[in-house]
Design an enzyme around this catalytic site. Structure first.
Site, PDB file in Angstrom:
ATOM      1  CG  HIS A 177      17.059 -19.254  34.285  1.00  0.00           C
ATOM      2  ND1 HIS A 177      18.174 -18.462  34.454  1.00  0.00           N
ATOM      3  CD2 HIS A 177      16.894 -19.376  32.951  1.00  0.00           C
ATOM      4  CE1 HIS A 177      18.664 -18.126  33.274  1.00  0.00           C
ATOM      5  NE2 HIS A 177      17.899 -18.674  32.340  1.00  0.00           N
ATOM      6  CG  ASP A 210      18.704 -18.263  37.806  1.00  0.00           C
ATOM      7  OD1 ASP A 210      19.304 -19.249  37.336  1.00  0.00           O
ATOM      8  OD2 ASP A 210      18.271 -17.335  37.105  1.00  0.00           O
ATOM      9  CB  SER A 213      18.921 -16.444  29.925  1.00  0.00           C
ATOM     10  OG  SER A 213      19.407 -17.743  30.108  1.00  0.00           O
TER      11      SER A 213
END
Length: 325
Positions: free
Chosen positions: A295, A265, A172
């Site tokens: 995610h 995601d 991320s």
């Protein structure tokens, strides 16, 4: 590379992104996550959110703390930077890990299980750092901390760990910082020091890609949340400035990279776009798309998480072997 979710040249991406590619077990994991999040009360403030995040209380599990980890600190641009280190029995390289958390949360002790896996399966010493968080410390503070640790490893890894083969990665926001760190090192004349990059569901365009805008009720990275995260990290910097959005940077001279992302995601486009730009700049790039992966999918129980984490370890081991063939 033995990974069923790796997208080979010529294979339609739709084979991994269409709904019927999602397994029943992955659907069950996602349904359980949705129920958990629906019952959750949002933390009252930033301090409460940070505490809940590192304890795994916001729906994204935190890895159990490992007794094998040791802590050390190095000098950074704004004071000591804490490192969490795992040394496997068979050392073949070093993996510099940069944690996620939207640039505003997270710590270096929430990924122990995955980092130990990289040690067992790829021989990687894992070094995970705590960098300065936004909004108290907007860009470039976190980047400078990451570059400081990356530079320290270039100089000291051989003596500390018995190997000078270096790799880098994160998840991320950590993937964003890993890419920015590689660009800084290249511009400092140290572009060849890091030999591989694992970039897991990263945010590479802070002005946000179409998949973020199209996402509906996405866990962890809704459109509203992404706007808050990127604004905090950017401070007053333009969101498309290459200094914070590596999708817009000159990407030449970077190491082989693995882009891993789930098909549902909201940051899917970030990985798709960055994978192609990485290749277009003359670098080797691999793309793994995990059907139904949300995610943070690799932190949950189940086959998809295991495949994602094992895929990263396999990639690191493969690039390491190629370098010594």
């Amino acid at each position: 590379m033995d990974n069923p979710y790796l997208v080979p040249a010529g294979q339609p991406l739709a084979s991994l992104t269409r709904p019927d590619a999602i397994s029943a077990s992955t659907r069950a994991v996602n349904q359980g996550l949705a129920k958990t999040l629906a019952l959750m009360t949002p933390p009252a403030g930033l301090a409460e959110m940070r505490d809940a995040y590192v304890k795994g209380l916001l729906g994204l599990p935190a890895s159990p703390k490992s007794p094998r980890a040791r802590r050390m600190a190095i000098d950074g641009p704004a004071g000591p930077i804490e490192l969490r280190v795992f040394v496997p029995d068979d050392v073949r390289g070093v993996y510099l890990h940069i944690h996620g958390g939207g640039w505003i949360a997270g710590s270096n002790d929430t990924w122990d299980e995955q980092l130990e896996l990289f040690g067992r399966e790829a021989g990687m010493v894992a070094v995970s750092l705590d960098y300065r968080l936004a909004p108290e410390h907007p860009a470039p503070a976190a980047v400078e901390d990451c570059v400081a640790v990356a530079s320290w490893l270039i100089e000291h890894a051989g003596r500390e760990f018995g190997t000078s083969w270096l790799s880098i990665g994160g998840e991320s926001a950590g993937s964003n910082l890993a890419a920015l760190t590689l660009l800084r090192l290249r511009d400092l004349g140290q572009g060849s020091a890091y030999r591989a990059a694992s970039l897991l569901f990263g945010c590479f365009d802070l002005s946000l890609t179409p998949s973020v805008y199209r996402a509906q009720a996405a866990p962890f990275v809704s459109l509203e949340a992404m706007r808050q995260f990127t604004a905090a990290f950017a401070g007053g910097t333009d969101l498309r400035d290459p200094a914070i959005s590596p999708l817009y940077a000159d990407l030449h001279g970077l190491p082989p990279a693995l882009f891993s992302v789930g098909s549902v995601d909201p940051l899917l486009d970030d990985s798709l776009f960055m994978h192609m730009r990485w290749q277009a700049a003359g670098n080797d790039s691999y793309l793994a798309v995990y059907p139904g992966g949300t995610h943070g999918f690799n932190s949950f129980a189940g086959e998809l998480a295991a495949a994602g984490n094992r895929g990263i370890a396999t990639f690191l081991a493969m690039i390491r072997r190629q370098a010594h063939a």
